[in-house]
Design a protein around this motif. Structure first.
Motif, short mmCIF file in Angstrom:
data_model
loop_
_atom_site.label_atom_id
_atom_site.label_comp_id
_atom_site.label_asym_id
_atom_site.label_seq_id
_atom_site.Cartn_x
_atom_site.Cartn_y
_atom_site.Cartn_z
N ARG A 193 0.84 -1.21 0.00
CA ARG A 193 0.00 0.00 0.00
C ARG A 193 0.87 1.25 0.00
NH1 ARG A 193 -5.23 -0.55 1.38
NH2 ARG A 193 -5.52 1.05 -0.20
N MET A 196 0.03 0.84 -4.22
CA MET A 196 -0.85 -0.20 -4.75
C MET A 196 -2.21 -0.12 -4.09
SD MET A 196 1.28 -3.72 -5.13
CE MET A 196 2.73 -3.85 -6.13
N SER A 197 -3.24 -0.43 -4.86
CA SER A 197 -4.57 -0.55 -4.27
C SER A 197 -4.61 -1.86 -3.50
CB SER A 197 -5.64 -0.57 -5.36
OG SER A 197 -5.51 -1.76 -6.11
N ARG A 198 -5.68 -2.04 -2.70
CA ARG A 198 -5.81 -3.26 -1.93
C ARG A 198 -5.79 -4.48 -2.85
NH1 ARG A 198 -10.02 -4.88 1.99
NH2 ARG A 198 -8.89 -5.54 3.85
N GLN A 214 -4.55 -4.76 -5.95
CA GLN A 214 -3.23 -4.97 -6.54
C GLN A 214 -2.29 -5.62 -5.54
OE1 GLN A 214 -2.28 -0.93 -7.76
NE2 GLN A 214 -2.00 -1.62 -9.86
N ASP A 216 -4.65 5.91 -2.78
CA ASP A 216 -3.57 5.14 -3.41
C ASP A 216 -2.67 6.07 -4.22
OD1 ASP A 216 -5.90 2.46 -4.09
OD2 ASP A 216 -4.57 2.77 -2.37
N ARG A 238 -0.36 8.10 -2.05
CA ARG A 238 0.76 7.30 -1.54
C ARG A 238 1.86 7.13 -2.57
NH1 ARG A 238 -3.13 3.63 0.06
NH2 ARG A 238 -4.09 4.36 1.97
N VAL A 253 2.24 -0.17 -10.60
CA VAL A 253 1.61 1.08 -10.19
C VAL A 253 1.87 2.20 -11.19
CG1 VAL A 253 1.35 2.76 -8.34
CG2 VAL A 253 1.84 0.39 -7.79
#
Lengths: 216, 250
Positions: A121, A125-127, A129, B77, B80, B109
């Protein structure tokens, strides 16, 4: 001499069930893996109501003997959906194995260190991913020993589909035995075939475990 | 006066009944190195996790480059991606090599192509002095090397601010040097850094500002020179003196 002839005839007849046994196992394991991974993720990361649903499925299915589940799916579902005994049996076995595999993958997901998700995270990254790219790959490796065990159990439980008429190894052994009145020969061959299958599977699993061992 | 890169305004954080942050306000300017010090439980790590929204504040606001990142509807996200974090326990991805660890953020990402990602990842590993260990797994690296890979992984995301949560606390004393050296190099290259640490030497030499926290509030802050020599609050003086004494003791 006649004994050897009998043996060969018996063997040839029964071994035609080998491919069926392998197919049933493959279908069941694949179905079980898909169910297991999806439900395990739902159980660990999903909405509380989803978690409850998964737990209910898991508890009920694991409490019922697999043969009963096979019968229910075959006699009940086949009324409404056109399913051959092979597919009814294999999918039922997969459905049942799915409950056990859900527990295996759930344990594995929870065994992955929480810091892994946090770090994933932290780089944005999303949850989803994070689960897909970081947690799941590690969980699968952790799950391998327990999953291997389940795989050999499914291989042996594949015999249960004989009860709905699928011509796998056991069924064919029964047929030969009824015809030749040589049960020892027939079931002896079946035994040897299962032994060979299990040994090969165990070796393959051991190779997989070594190759994908997670260095902690 | 340059625009602050980070503005923390009256931030509170509670976990159930436990209130950890009781109203923190802090401004950080671009290229500034801020070192947070304070006893365990003072909320330093919690504050870092509020800043990068891993554990968003229960009250208060945070602005990153003039964007209110605590506002509802903000894509956390994406926020971050602009803030890098280095953890005390490293948290390297165990199933990937050092190179893989740095690359994964770039491919998944930042959506870079594999070749570009590999080149950039190698560049960051070189930056922390670990290009020759690119194909090693974390389990095969020493603590100091692991932490440097973790720094490279964070740098790969091209962060505007780097947060360090006690980066050397889990390391053997001989290994802290290599990590602190990398951090000092980053600072000299102009990275904005907020560091929670007990390394007073680093604070003295590299920090632009030292912030002393206790009991969920900022007690005092100022340039390291003043904080270490002429702190206003008694509590600050006592704490810093104890830390220094402990580090110098044989």
């Amino acid at each position: 001499m006649e004994f050897v002839q009998d043996l060969l005839t018996t063997f040839n007849f029964i071994v035609q069930g080998l491919w069926v046994t392998i197919s049933v196992t493959a279908v069941a394991l694949t179905t079980g893996v898909v169910i297991g991974i999806v439900l395990a993720i739902a159980r660990v990361y999903g909405h509380p109501s989803l978690q409850v649903a998964v737990t209910v499925y898991s508890v009920i299915i694991r409490a019922v003997p697999v043969i009963v589940i096979i019968f229910i799916l075959f006699f009940v579902i086949s009324r409404y959906v056109n399913l051959s005994p092979f597919w009814a049996g294999a999918l039922a076995l997969g459905f049942a194995s799915g409950a056990y595999q859900t527990e295996i993958f759930r344990g594995a997901l929870q065994a992955v260190q929480p810091g892994q998700m946090i770090a994933a995270r932290a780089i944005g990254m999303s949850r989803l991913q994070a689960i897909q790219s970081v947690v799941l790959p590690q969980a699968l490796r952790l799950a391998l020993p327990a999953w291997g065990n389940e795989a050999t159990l499914v291989l042996k439980d594949s015999t249960l589909v004989f009860a709905v008429g699928v011509p796998e190894i056991l069924r064919r052994a029964q047929q030969v035995s009824a015809r030749t009145f040589e049960p020892f020969l027939a079931f002896g061959v079946a035994l040897l075939l299962y032994l060979a299958l299990t040994l090969i599977t165990t070796q393959a699993l051991r190779w997989l475990e070594r190759r994908y061992r997670l260095q902690m | 006066m340059t625009t602050p890169i980070l503005r923390i305004e009256d931030v509170h954080k509670s976990y159930g009944n436990l209130q950890v942050l009781k109203g923190i306000s802090l401004t950080v300017h671009p290229q500034e190195v801020v070192v947070l010090v304070g006893p365990s439980g003072s909320g330093k790590s919690t504050l870092l996790r509020c800043i990068n929204l891993l554990s968003p504040p229960t009250k208060g606001r945070i602005w990153l480059e003039n964007q209110d990142i605590t506002a509802p509807g903000v894509n956390q996200d994406r926020v971050r991606q602009r803030i890098g974090m280095v953890f005390q326990e490293f948290n390297l991805f165990t199933h990937l090599t050092a190179l893989g660890n740095v690359m994964i953020g770039l491919t998944k990402v930042r959506k870079m192509r594999k070749n570009e990602a590999r080149d950039l990842a190698m560049f960051e590993l070189e930056r922390v002095g670990l290009a020759d260990r690119a194909h090693y797994y974390p389990a095969q690296l020493s603590g100091g090397q692991k932490q440097r890979v973790a720094i490279a992984r964070a740098l790969g995301m091209d962060p505007h601010v780097m947060l360090f949560d006690e980066p050397t606390s889990a390391l053997d004393p001989e290994l802290t040097g290599e990590v602190l050296a990398v951090m000092q190099k980053l600072a000299s290259e102009g990275m904005t850094m907020i560091v929670v640490s007990h390394e007073m030497g680093f604070a003295r030499q590299v920090a632009d500002r030292v912030v002393f926290m206790e009991g969920g509030v900022v007690v005092e802050e100022g340039p390291p020179q003043r904080m270490f020599e002429q702190a206003v609050h008694e509590r600050t003086r006592t704490f810093l003196r104890t830390i220094e004494y402990m580090r110098q003791a044989p």
